[in-house]
Design a protein around this motif. Structure first.
Motif, PDB file in Angstrom:
ATOM      1  N   GLU A  18     -36.011  -8.112 -37.419  1.00  0.00           N
ATOM      2  CA  GLU A  18     -34.963  -7.750 -38.419  1.00  0.00           C
ATOM      3  C   GLU A  18     -33.674  -8.242 -37.608  1.00  0.00           C
ATOM      4  N   HIS A  22     -36.048 -11.743 -41.490  1.00  0.00           N
ATOM      5  CA  HIS A  22     -36.245 -10.489 -42.347  1.00  0.00           C
ATOM      6  C   HIS A  22     -37.466 -10.499 -43.342  1.00  0.00           C
ATOM      7  N   ALA A  70     -33.917  -4.947 -44.518  1.00  0.00           N
ATOM      8  CA  ALA A  70     -34.187  -6.429 -44.535  1.00  0.00           C
ATOM      9  C   ALA A  70     -33.808  -7.212 -45.880  1.00  0.00           C
TER      10      ALA A  70
END
Length: 644
Positions: free
Chosen positions: A412, A417, A481
């Protein structure tokens, strides 16, 4: 025809036995001087069988004083090869020694079947005064000391040598306790010179040197374990100056390094650990301890280099049960194997070192390196190598879901993500079936063992709490995310799932203020709840849903009263809702709170899991000069106009 007790065997037997003992000893010395190899190991096994056979023949006759010196010499040689042929033979009592002492008493017309081995030695040394037996008995006593040292029975060894010193010189019986210390007794012991007619395969003088080094090593380890570091340092230095192999010397220097580290002398510790590696680079525990010392010193670059070097060495040459040279039949390696030494010399598994590299990189913000190491570690798990990782208290590895969550955190922070979402999904799917539908957690009324969750919660409920925390953290990371990808609705969905999961736990008795010793599982769950509320509130603000954001920030402050992040977002939300008076009041309260107060409270608690650190950073309220000026202007205006 049955022989009567005390009669000597036929004249030819002692000469033949002595000749065989001498021939075997000379053959061994020839092999010993030729060098290492399988030939020597094979010779040890053959000599062991030969001396055992010879001893059985001698013991087939009644014990007789004229042949006892030879019998005790053969017994010593048999015991030496027994140890050399099998390293496990040094464990337990040496029954051969006991039988030898009984034979001595039998020849002198005494008995001692009901006596312990220590009592047998006392009886023999005090009552047997035959001059010809003194040297063989001293040889045998050195072997007895080795057996007892291998069992860490230092008191028994001290008693044995103290008894001998008193029989040799009655005037020493009243010497001080300092003079009676085991190491002093051993150094003062005059090891007998072996006779050419009764050769030993390992001289008693050599055994004395090994015993002295072993005692210094063992006592140093005992003092180290007891926390008497100055004494431990002195004894270990004594051992380092003694007679030992390079392998043992490296182990001693490693222990010296650990001792200096615990004394708060990191530079001295590094000197000892570097010396250990110079003596024997295969002493990888020294490299592992060096990495720990560099970590304490805050020298991250060198620490990571040490860990990388350790991983490379372990990957190329994994630690195995090193075979010792059989040349010295009794060796320090066979006598010193205590739990504290095993702990200090514990070999890290390559997977553990790989994880430590990943963890340290993530802690230091080296995100790209952390991602690489975490993915390498997960690849090792997928290859099935996790079965080789030690799952004990000394292992550096956390539970596997924790590693997945830390990996997601690293991904992340690296901007990957979608990969972070995928990793979290693995945690969520694998923990779902392990979570109870609803369960209560009660705050302990007192911190004593057995109260509340600490002592009374079933292991199933504890495991379910851990799984719930991991699953909720997975949703939390997925929420962040999605938020980083600019998809607020998806982020709100994941934050809401996280909060829905946490509603399964009913916290009974936990007030607003944290408990004096809050349960670690509850602390983590509460922090995840707070981070989810804050994260969802921030997304509501992005979408202009200020009232819903306000509720989340208010709930967050109920969970973590006085938290500056939640309070700052609350001020911002109230201001956007045009509730300026409430916003200004909150802002004033926030401004007048002592700086660092909350940080001090956090520092007093247990550290939160590493996988939550990135979420803590993302919820930090960005300082807004414009909002501060607007509130300040509003306060100045209202102070001038009391009716407003």
């Amino acid at each position: 025809m049955k022989r009567r007790r005390g009669l000597s065997p036929e004249p030819g037997c002692p000469r033949a036995w002595a000749a065989e003992n001498r021939a075997r000893a000379e053959r061994w010395r020839a092999v010993w001087s030729a060098g290492h190899g399988e030939t020597a190991a094979q010779e040890v096994r053959q000599q062991r069988a030969g001396f055992e056979q010879l001893l059985r023949r001698m013991r087939g006759l009644p014990a007789a004083l004229p042949t006892l010196p030879l019998e005790l010499t053969v017994l010593c040689n048999s015991l030496l090869f027994t140890v050399g042929a099998s390293e496990s033979a040094i464990k337990g009592e040496a029954e051969g020694i006991r039988q030898g002492l009984l034979r001595v008493l039998e020849a002198c017309g005494a008995c001692g079947q009901d006596l312990s081995t220590e009592e047998l030695w006392q009886k023999v040394l005090q009552e047997v005064t035959v001059k010809e037996l003194q040297a063989p008995l001293q040889h045998l006593r050195a072997l007895q000391a080795a057996w007892w040292l291998a069992a860490s029975r230092l008191g028994s060894v001290a008693g044995l040598f103290r008894l001998l010193s008193n029989t040799e010189d009655p005037g020493r019986a009243h010497c001080s306790m300092d003079e009676n210390k085991l190491l002093s007794l051993l150094k003062a012991w005059q090891a007998p010179t072996e006779k050419a007619s009764l050769p030993l395969v390992q001289s008693t003088r050599h055994l004395k040197e090994i015993l002295c080094t072993t005692v210094a090593f063992l006592q140093g380890l005992q003092e180290l374990e007891a926390g008497n570091f100055t004494t431990a340092l002195s004894l270990l230095q004594e051992a380092a100056g003694g007679f030992c192999s390079k392998r043992v010397l490296a182990q001693i220097y490693t222990c010296l390094g650990c001792c200096a580290q615990r004394m708060g002398k990191p530079q001295t510790a590094l000197q000892h650990l570097k010396r250990a590696l110079q003596v024997d680079f295969q002493c990888l525990p020294a490299l592992s301890h060096a990495a720990e010392v560099y970590h304490e010193l805050g020298e991250t670059d060198v620490e990571l280099q040490a860990l990388a070097l350790l991983y490379e060495a372990l990957e190329k040459n994994p630690p195995a049960a090193a075979s010792c040279s059989p040349y010295f039949l009794i060796r320090i390696e066979l006598l010193v194997h205590t739990p504290v030494l095993a702990s200090l010399l514990c070999h890290r598994h390559p997977s553990e070192v790989k994880y430590l590299l990943a963890q340290r990189c993530l802690q230091e913000g080296r995100v790209a390196d952390a991602v690489e190491h975490y993915l390498d570690f997960l690849a090792l798990l997928q290859e099935g190598l996790q079965q080789q990782v030690p799952l004990n208290s000394s292992s550096a590895l956390p539970r596997i879901p924790v590693v997945f969550l830390e990996t997601a955190s690293a991904l992340e922070q690296a901007g990957r993500h979608e990969d972070a979402i995928t990793v979290c999904e693995e945690v969520i799917s694998r923990t779902t079936r392990l979570i109870l539908r609803v369960f209560r957690v009660e705050e302990p009324e007192c911190p004593s063992p057995g109260a509340g969750l600490t002592g009374g919660l079933l292991s199933q409920k504890k495991e379910s709490l851990c799984c719930l925390a991991w699953r909720a953290a997975g949703y939390l990371h997925q929420g962040w995310a999605w938020a980083k990808m600019g998809k607020s609705k998806e982020a709100i969905t994941q934050f809401s799932r996280c909060l829905g999961d946490l509603c399964r736990v009913q916290l009974c008795g936990f007030g607003v203020e944290p408990a004096e010793d809050p349960l670690p599982e509850v602390e983590v769950l509460q922090k995840i709840r707070f981070l989810s509320l804050t994260g969802r509130g921030m997304q509501f603000l992005e979408l202009g849903r200020h009232k819903e954001a306000l509720l989340d920030f208010q709930h967050g402050l109920q969970i973590s009263p006085g938290d500056p992040t939640a309070a700052s977002y609350l001020v911002q939300t109230l201001w956007k809702l045009n509730r300026k008076q409430e916003a200004a009041a909150c802002w004033q309260k926030l401004s007048h709170s002592p700086p660092g107060e909350d940080g001090q409270q956090e520092g007093q608690r247990r550290p939160f899991p590493l996988y939550l650190v990135s979420c803590l950073k993302q919820t930090m309220f960005p300082h807004s000069e414009s909002l501060a000026r607007s509130i300040q202007d509003y306060l100045e205006t209202t102070s001038q106009d009391p009716l407003s």
